[in-house]
Design an enzyme around this catalytic site. Structure first.
Site, PDB file in Angstrom:
ATOM      1  N   LYS A  70     -70.257  34.050  42.160  1.00 35.34           N
ATOM      2  CA  LYS A  70     -70.330  35.497  41.955  1.00 35.34           C
ATOM      3  C   LYS A  70     -71.770  35.997  41.877  1.00 35.34           C
ATOM      4  CE  LYS A  70     -68.425  36.650  38.145  1.00 35.34           C
ATOM      5  NZ  LYS A  70     -69.612  36.552  37.259  1.00 35.34           N
ATOM      6  N   THR A  72     -74.395  34.465  43.045  1.00 39.00           N
ATOM      7  CA  THR A  72     -74.985  34.229  44.371  1.00 39.00           C
ATOM      8  C   THR A  72     -74.658  35.373  45.320  1.00 39.00           C
ATOM      9  OG1 THR A  72     -74.794  31.842  44.009  1.00 39.00           O
ATOM     10  CG2 THR A  72     -75.120  32.586  46.278  1.00 39.00           C
ATOM     11  N   ARG A  93     -77.302  39.854  34.030  1.00 39.81           N
ATOM     12  CA  ARG A  93     -77.476  39.334  32.673  1.00 39.81           C
ATOM     13  C   ARG A  93     -78.506  38.211  32.668  1.00 39.81           C
ATOM     14  NH1 ARG A  93     -71.938  37.071  30.957  1.00 39.81           N
ATOM     15  NH2 ARG A  93     -71.931  36.456  33.135  1.00 39.81           N
ATOM     16  N   LYS A 104     -72.342  24.205  32.966  1.00 44.35           N
ATOM     17  CA  LYS A 104     -72.584  25.101  34.087  1.00 44.35           C
ATOM     18  C   LYS A 104     -73.940  24.897  34.757  1.00 44.35           C
ATOM     19  CE  LYS A 104     -72.363  30.024  35.265  1.00 44.35           C
ATOM     20  NZ  LYS A 104     -72.198  31.391  34.740  1.00 44.35           N
ATOM     21  N   ALA A 272     -68.754  36.719  28.560  1.00 43.31           N
ATOM     22  CA  ALA A 272     -67.604  37.560  28.910  1.00 43.31           C
ATOM     23  C   ALA A 272     -66.311  37.055  28.298  1.00 43.31           C
ATOM     24  CB  ALA A 272     -67.462  37.647  30.423  1.00 43.31           C
ATOM     25  N   PHE A 300     -67.479  36.040  34.477  1.00 45.58           N
ATOM     26  CA  PHE A 300     -66.213  35.361  34.741  1.00 45.58           C
ATOM     27  C   PHE A 300     -65.321  36.193  35.655  1.00 45.58           C
ATOM     28  CE2 PHE A 300     -67.248  33.160  30.565  1.00 45.58           C
ATOM     29  CZ  PHE A 300     -67.673  32.014  31.180  1.00 45.58           C
ATOM     30  N   PHE A 380     -67.635  28.538  52.623  1.00 48.38           N
ATOM     31  CA  PHE A 380     -68.053  27.140  52.571  1.00 48.38           C
ATOM     32  C   PHE A 380     -67.883  26.520  53.965  1.00 48.38           C
ATOM     33  CE2 PHE A 380     -67.751  27.983  48.177  1.00 48.38           C
ATOM     34  CZ  PHE A 380     -68.345  26.952  47.453  1.00 48.38           C
ATOM     35  N   TRP A 408     -75.295  31.898  50.393  1.00 45.43           N
ATOM     36  CA  TRP A 408     -75.912  30.685  49.840  1.00 45.43           C
ATOM     37  C   TRP A 408     -76.795  30.034  50.906  1.00 45.43           C
ATOM     38  CZ3 TRP A 408     -76.623  25.559  50.677  1.00 45.43           C
ATOM     39  CH2 TRP A 408     -77.049  24.782  49.597  1.00 45.43           C
TER      40      TRP A 408
END
Length: 555
Positions: A70, A72, A93, A104, A272, A300, A380, A408
């Protein structure tokens, strides 16, 4: 290359150049080295009467081990807007240290869609989290000192509700005993820590419009109840002035850049799943005054971050989003369809069909708010054309614009299709933003509205303790506040193991408390913890500094 290797090889512009692209002069910023700065209070005041740009919220389906990307996508979309000649700013954030050293890892985007300097952002940055932690713990210290020095406010030591905080995952601090030892060491009592991003002061900083509002909100923090069951506040403890002194610089938004030098205002960072999950109102509002397009994100999945962005942040600030980007991946949808993580690279239309119901529920939820939606697949290399076509058709049949994102691998260039789709949506579909519930509803009705309409629950149950807390909160006059639901991020339900689109479940509320300064009531579901723990093999074990001083492993 890994994300950190890409970030370390990037050629960054001096932050003064990045700011200048937005007509921000050197006198308008407060430098923290060459690549990061804060916007001055004077500058923020000077742009308040500017016309607002368009606000775009990026959210996602429920996160899975397959990853959704998200942040990215948020960064890549901002970079793509720049490539299209649009004046765009990203509003994000700040990452917490807890996830950086837990599961993470870093949280600055990925690949060629990152905000930089990546190491600074993920570690100490400009000291905002340190200031929040210090202000939180100063209040706790003043409270315990007040009790030790005679307790003129008659605080009931069995009814202290304010906890200390630390920006680290550390499960052993959830429940502790303080004041052990001699009489001079204080009054012995049970205590505990929350992670800094769950501190009410974090929420307050992110919702405050200016210093005056900050001080007003700080004064309302309920730290305990006295022997007559009346609230005792930070204002009662004369703590507000000193807390504000610690936060006076932290309330100023930070400006950094992406790998393609798109300006990014990165400020605040409530979780979140246990807080409201949005960057600061001040940063978002300032971004809208200096850019034509502002791309922000909420933490999230849309059931947590987007719901709180709308029902808490927008409700309190008056913000009105013009479009929502809903991020998904083929891999994550197949995971929701029952495919194990090690088999996600194989084409499986049947599993995709089973798992896409998670995306469908989030689409339905977002439509409740009247904001036009663009669904994007973060692509992907293992995705097949048949799988991509299936998702595209699914979205278009439900009147949602669709675009692929390959940000990405290709940065802004890989987000052109998405950027054009967002611009087209904003131009041709009007946003009729509305809140999910009215302030006038009771606390239980607000909780039930979120649980049934957003999560898909049949009903809500409450612990006896939660019911008593709701009665007390409403008796104190706080029933008009929105609710901040603390729920696991992995499922629409309060059971992390229920993937896809669960049905036939109830949500259990085990604890309720009021964050009077932040202005919302927190309802904790299931086993959610306000102080997370580290996993069996923490990310911290892979991080090291080489002989040249470069950090490795902070992916």
């Amino acid at each position: 290359m890994t994300d950190i290797e890409i970030a370390q090889k990037a050629e960054l512009k001096n932050i003064k150049e990045v700011a200048a692209a937005l007509d921000i002069t050197e006198d308008d910023i407060e430098l923290y080295g060459k690549y990061k700065a804060k916007l001055s209070d004077e500058y923020i005041s000077s742009v308040e009467k500017n016309k607002d740009g368009k606000l775009i919220l990026v959210t996602a389906i429920n996160p899975t081990p397959a990853g959704e990307g998200k942040t990215t996508v948020t960064v890549g979309l901002g970079q793509a807007m720049g490539k299209l000649g649009k004046r765009a700013v990203i509003a994000l954030r700040e990452p917490s240290l807890g996830p950086c050293f837990g599961i993470k890892g870093g949280a600055a985007g990925g690949g060629y869609s990152q905000v930089v300097p990546m190491e600074d952002l993920n570690l100490h940055f400009t000291g905002d989290f340190h200031a929040i932690t210090s202000a939180n713990n100063l209040l706790a210290a003043l409270m315990d000192n007040h009790i030790h020095q005679g307790n003129a406010l008659r605080i009931d030591t069995k009814r202290i509700v304010f906890k200390r905080c630390l920006d680290m995952n550390d499960r052993v601090l959830r429940n502790i005993v303080v004041g052990m030892g001699k009489k001079a060491d204080g009054v012995m009592r049970e205590d505990g820590f929350v992670i800094t991003v769950a501190s009410e002061i974090m929420a307050i900083l992110c919702l405050a419009s200016d210093i005056a509002d900050l001080q007003n909100r700080l004064s309302k923090i309920i730290v305990a109840y006295n022997v007559d069951n009346e609230p005792v506040t930070a204002g009662d403890l004369n703590a507000v002035g000193s807390m504000t002194a610690l936060l006076k610089d932290a309330i100023k938004p930070n400006i950094i850049q992406t790998l393609e030098h798109t300006p990014a205002l990165v400020h605040g960072g409530p979780f979140a799943n246990i807080a409201h999950g949005c960057n600061s109102v001040r940063a978002t509002k300032t971004a809208l005054k200096i850019a034509d397009y502002v791309i922000t994100e909420a933490g999230f999945g849309a059931d947590l971050g987007a719901e709180k962005f709308f029902d808490i942040k927008c409700r309190m600030s008056g913000l009105k989003p013009d479009a929502v980007v809903l991020v998904a991946t083929v891999r994550a949808l197949k995971y929701n369809g029952g495919v194990p993580k090690d088999a996600l690279g194989t084409e499986n239309i049947e599993a995709l069909e089973r798992g896409i119901v998670n995306l469908e529920k989030h689409m339905e939820n977002l439509k409740l708010y009247g904001v036009p939606i663009v669904v994007t697949l973060n692509r992907f290399v293992t995705d097949t054309e048949k799988e991509l076509a299936f998702v595209k058709k699914f979205c278009e049949e439900r009147d949602c614009d669709f675009a692929l994102a390959n940000v990405w691998e290709k940065g802004g260039e890989g987000g052109i299709e998405l950027a054009n789709a967002v611009l087209n949506t904003i131009e041709n579909k009007e946003s009729n933003f509305k809140l999910l519930y009215e302030d006038s509803l009771s606390i239980k009705d607000k909780i039930k509205t979120v649980a049934t309409k957003i999560y898909g629950a049949d009903d809500v149950t409450y612990s006896a303790e939660a019911l008593r807390a709701i009665d007390k909160i409403e008796a104190m006059g706080f029933s008009g506040m929105p609710v901040c639901m603390a729920k696991n991020q992995y499922s629409l339900s309060d059971d992390a193991g229920k993937l896809g689109r669960p049905t036939g479940f109830t949500v259990n509320i085990r604890e309720v408390y009021v964050s009077a300064g932040a202005g919302f009531v927190v309802a904790i579901t299931g086993q959610i913890m306000t102080m997370p723990g580290l996993p069996k093999v923490p990310a911290a074990e892979r991080i090291f500094v080489d002989e040249n001083g470069a950090i490795n492993g902070l992916f």
